[in-house]
Scaffold this motif. Sequence first.
Motif, short mmCIF file in Angstrom:
data_model
loop_
_atom_site.label_atom_id
_atom_site.label_comp_id
_atom_site.label_asym_id
_atom_site.label_seq_id
_atom_site.Cartn_x
_atom_site.Cartn_y
_atom_site.Cartn_z
N VAL A 197 67.10 1.12 101.59
CA VAL A 197 67.50 1.28 102.75
C VAL A 197 67.48 0.00 104.07
O VAL A 197 68.61 -0.23 105.26
CB VAL A 197 66.72 1.63 104.02
N CYS A 200 70.93 -1.68 104.96
CA CYS A 200 71.90 -1.39 105.54
C CYS A 200 71.19 -1.68 107.09
O CYS A 200 72.11 -1.97 108.10
CB CYS A 200 71.75 0.17 105.57
N SER A 272 75.74 4.31 101.92
CA SER A 272 74.84 3.44 102.71
C SER A 272 74.86 3.42 103.75
O SER A 272 73.98 4.48 104.38
CB SER A 272 74.07 2.58 101.72
N LEU A 273 75.51 2.73 104.27
CA LEU A 273 75.56 2.13 105.75
C LEU A 273 75.78 3.21 106.71
O LEU A 273 75.33 2.91 108.19
CB LEU A 273 76.13 0.41 106.25
N SER A 275 75.67 6.15 106.34
CA SER A 275 74.59 7.29 107.04
C SER A 275 73.04 6.15 107.96
O SER A 275 73.12 7.52 108.90
CB SER A 275 73.77 7.22 105.04
N PHE A 276 73.27 5.49 107.24
CA PHE A 276 72.48 4.64 108.82
C PHE A 276 72.87 4.51 110.02
O PHE A 276 72.37 4.78 111.26
CB PHE A 276 72.31 3.65 108.32
N THR A 317 67.92 8.63 108.43
CA THR A 317 69.18 8.97 107.91
C THR A 317 69.95 8.77 106.83
O THR A 317 70.36 9.36 105.69
CB THR A 317 70.22 9.39 109.54
N ALA A 318 70.07 7.08 106.96
CA ALA A 318 69.98 6.32 105.86
C ALA A 318 69.23 6.88 104.39
O ALA A 318 69.17 7.38 103.08
CB ALA A 318 70.07 5.17 105.35
N ASN A 322 70.41 6.74 100.37
CA ASN A 322 69.76 6.25 99.89
C ASN A 322 69.20 6.49 97.87
O ASN A 322 69.46 5.74 96.78
CB ASN A 322 68.77 4.92 99.90
#
Length: 335
Positions: A197, A200, A272-273, A275-276, A317-318, A322
């Motif tokens: 994470v 990200c 991944s990003l 979700s971040f 959230t990420a 991940n």
Amino acid sequence: MDSMSEYKEPKALIVLSGIFLALGAIFLIVNVVDIIRRRGWKSMMWIMIPVWPINAAYIGPLTLYLYFKFGRPTKPSEIPAGGMSHCHGSKEEGNQEPANVEDCHTKIGEEHGNHEDNSHESHGTETHNGHEATGGAHHHHSQSDIPREPSANLSVASDDLEKQDLQTSKNDHSHMHMHHDMGNNSRPMWATVLIGVSHCGAGCVLGDLVGEWLVYGTGVTLNGQMIWVELLIDYAFALLFGIIFQYFSIAPMSGEYGVKTVVRAVKADILSLTSFEIGLFGWMVAYQVGIWNYRLEMTTWTYWWMMQVGMILGAATAFPVNWFLIGKGIKEPCA
């Protein structure tokens, strides 16, 4: 716009914002100083050198814990003269990880020594068998009449093969030290995911810094407000930086630099990003629109403290995404 320029947040909020931003700066400096003191560029994957301090700026305590527990570079005094070597074993093979760098170096030396002994033993057996075969066919000849050229050629070939194997072994160890935490069987999955994470997070921090100031400097608006443009520009730059971080995490581990690795980086980083950014952007809309009704200026300490909080929510959230990506092998666990 006039109402926004007239708004002044409470002094207590300004002080509180300053404290949290100062703490972030302190955590970042502590991380940078430790990496410099330990000459981190000699024993750690270079892309992690900026990743750790950037994450320390917004989620300092957790980042420093992960860094000191799983990512701290080896002391310069503990690095062998020939460079950082690594020999983490796998659980499947039943190997045990050496307790320290000296044990690791000794183990490598023993492996090379065993290879050398086996090579010479094999060479001696082959040569001996060759002499026996010659003697069986021409036992009436004297020892001086036995041809020696095949044996000499075999010796040269064996030496070349041995040098080749040793060089390959050195290259493997040199390659492995760049992602030494990857072979650490003691690192729990949650720590591996959090470090994933962090890539990200680093991309989002840099993307938002560039995007926010770019929008502010140009004064571009959508429906009369900057925030909607900021979300678009921030995401574009965050994705760019995130893919770069991911690329230079995958490439050293796989040894492949090129389009194929770029595709892998894009595939791993988009989900991944994104979700971040869901956590971060959700909070940006909440405080910009819901709490301050577009009145909080980007040049205030409070604004950047809110961004700091948003980054923490983005990491939250990420995390599950991940976990899924790393668990399925879509994203490489990072060093």
